[in-house]
Scaffold this motif. Structure first.
Motif, PDB file in Angstrom:
ATOM      1  N   VAL A  56       0.833  -1.206   0.000  1.00  0.00           N
ATOM      2  CA  VAL A  56       0.000   0.000   0.000  1.00  0.00           C
ATOM      3  C   VAL A  56       0.865   1.253   0.000  1.00  0.00           C
ATOM      4  O   VAL A  56       0.637   2.182  -0.785  1.00  0.00           O
ATOM      5  N   LEU A  57       1.861   1.299   0.864  1.00  0.00           N
ATOM      6  CA  LEU A  57       2.751   2.461   0.913  1.00  0.00           C
ATOM      7  C   LEU A  57       3.487   2.643  -0.408  1.00  0.00           C
ATOM      8  O   LEU A  57       3.634   3.770  -0.905  1.00  0.00           O
ATOM      9  N   GLN A  58       3.931   1.545  -0.989  1.00  0.00           N
ATOM     10  CA  GLN A  58       4.621   1.617  -2.275  1.00  0.00           C
ATOM     11  C   GLN A  58       3.704   2.192  -3.352  1.00  0.00           C
ATOM     12  O   GLN A  58       4.122   3.031  -4.167  1.00  0.00           O
ATOM     13  N   ALA A  59       2.457   1.744  -3.359  1.00  0.00           N
ATOM     14  CA  ALA A  59       1.507   2.215  -4.368  1.00  0.00           C
ATOM     15  C   ALA A  59       1.174   3.690  -4.174  1.00  0.00           C
ATOM     16  O   ALA A  59       1.032   4.443  -5.149  1.00  0.00           O
ATOM     17  N   VAL A  60       1.027   4.116  -2.920  1.00  0.00           N
ATOM     18  CA  VAL A  60       0.731   5.526  -2.638  1.00  0.00           C
ATOM     19  C   VAL A  60       1.877   6.421  -3.108  1.00  0.00           C
ATOM     20  O   VAL A  60       1.662   7.441  -3.777  1.00  0.00           O
ATOM     21  N   VAL A  61       3.101   6.034  -2.765  1.00  0.00           N
ATOM     22  CA  VAL A  61       4.277   6.824  -3.160  1.00  0.00           C
ATOM     23  C   VAL A  61       4.386   6.885  -4.684  1.00  0.00           C
ATOM     24  O   VAL A  61       4.633   7.955  -5.266  1.00  0.00           O
ATOM     25  N   ALA A  62       4.192   5.749  -5.348  1.00  0.00           N
ATOM     26  CA  ALA A  62       4.285   5.706  -6.809  1.00  0.00           C
ATOM     27  C   ALA A  62       3.192   6.556  -7.456  1.00  0.00           C
ATOM     28  O   ALA A  62       3.438   7.267  -8.440  1.00  0.00           O
ATOM     29  N   THR A  63       1.980   6.505  -6.899  1.00  0.00           N
ATOM     30  CA  THR A  63       0.859   7.265  -7.463  1.00  0.00           C
ATOM     31  C   THR A  63       1.118   8.763  -7.416  1.00  0.00           C
ATOM     32  O   THR A  63       0.971   9.466  -8.425  1.00  0.00           O
ATOM     33  N   PHE A  64       1.510   9.263  -6.256  1.00  0.00           N
ATOM     34  CA  PHE A  64       1.758  10.701  -6.145  1.00  0.00           C
ATOM     35  C   PHE A  64       3.035  11.099  -6.873  1.00  0.00           C
ATOM     36  O   PHE A  64       3.152  12.236  -7.358  1.00  0.00           O
ATOM     37  N   GLY A  65       3.973  10.167  -6.987  1.00  0.00           N
ATOM     38  CA  GLY A  65       5.167  10.443  -7.777  1.00  0.00           C
ATOM     39  C   GLY A  65       4.814  10.682  -9.237  1.00  0.00           C
ATOM     40  O   GLY A  65       5.297  11.634  -9.872  1.00  0.00           O
ATOM     41  N   VAL A  66       3.956   9.821  -9.780  1.00  0.00           N
ATOM     42  CA  VAL A  66       3.507   9.977 -11.164  1.00  0.00           C
ATOM     43  C   VAL A  66       2.703  11.267 -11.329  1.00  0.00           C
ATOM     44  O   VAL A  66       2.868  11.998 -12.314  1.00  0.00           O
TER      45      VAL A  66
END
Length: 273
Positions: free
Chosen positions: A143-153
């Motif tokens: 979940v944390l990985q997906a959140v970071v990747a989403t806002f990074g994009v």
């Protein structure tokens, strides 16, 4: 004022009618705008307009608000919904969210209550999907990985748009809308086939599933360009402030879609460990 976006053109016409009735965008330092004088009676100055034009700050505030509501709703669903009801609640929130999203999208209603309600429902869906992947399926830290990747994009696309590396030209807009419609159609067909026990391989974690998820991530990422353009054009057209809710809604939809697809893609790779 002209725009290639038919929705914005229609909203721009509505804004023109409001200005003709006495509304004018504010000028520098909050002074009345010069596009349309305020009506006067018996020679006395009219009161300032009650409808303010949309600004980028309005959209930022509304977007942060919707993200906050979605996050709180997701956290509540994660904690309060028992595992036994996780599946049915997830499906129910997905259906309700889809219906609300379609109503808002096609009607373009600037209804804050309806849009906030959508954020609540989608928060439940996001929270339960996240719980399924991290707790039930056992993908720790996903979940944390997906959140970071989403806002990074998201911030990457915002930077590219700001630098005018990517622009919402008419050709780009038509192509992306066609791609989004195609992806949505494939998802719906795959869902119907899955209900009848047919496995197309689009969500099973194999090479086809990975490629399809990557396509969805690219399309979802590019959809931010349309949202940024909508905000930019809305400000230029002088749309009423309430339409900042509609613009924020568009950004929220793209963020949720991108997050779910990244979450799914990460699960494919963790599943191979």
């Amino acid at each position: 004022m002209k725009t290639s976006n038919p929705v914005l053109a229609r909203l721009g016409q509505a804004a023109e009618r409001e200005r003709a009735a006495g509304y004018a965008p504010a000028g520098p330092y909050g002074q009345p705008g010069h596009g349309q004088p305020y009506p006067t009676a018996a020679g006395y100055p009219a009161a300032p307009p009650t409808v303010a034009p949309m600004t980028i700050d309005d959209v930022v505030v509304k977007t942060v608000t919707l993200l906050g509501v979605t996050g709180l709703s997701a956290a509540a669903a994660w904690v309060l919904v028992p595992d036994a009801l996780l599946g049915i609640t997830m499906i129910g929130s997905a259906i309700v969210g889809l219906v609300l999203g379609l109503i808002i999208s096609f009607s373009r209603m600037a209804n804050p209550a309806l849009i906030v309600g959508y954020a609540v429902i989608e928060g439940v869906f996001v929270g339960l999907v996240s719980k399924f992947f991290q707790v039930v399926a056992g993908y720790q830290g996903i979940v944390l990985q997906a959140v970071v990747a989403t806002f990074g994009v998201f911030f990457l696309m915002a930077g590219l748009y700001k630098l005018k590396v990517i622009r919402a030209t008419p050709k780009f807009t038509r192509g992306l809308i066609a791609a989004m419609a195609g992806v949505f159609a494939v998802m719906m067909i795959n869902l119907v086939l899955a209900l009848f026990g047919v496995d197309t391989g689009l969500r099973s974690g194999g090479p086809i599933a990975i490629i399809f998820s990557l396509i969805c991530i690219v399309v979802a990422s590019l959809s931010f360009v349309l949202s940024f353009h909508e905000v930019e054009e809305g400000v230029r057209l002088g749309l009423p402030q309430r339409y900042s809710w509609v613009a924020a809604f568009g950004i929220l939809v793209s963020l949720i879609w991108l997050y779910i697809e990244i979450l799914r893609l990460l699960s494919f790779f963790q599943g191979d460990d």
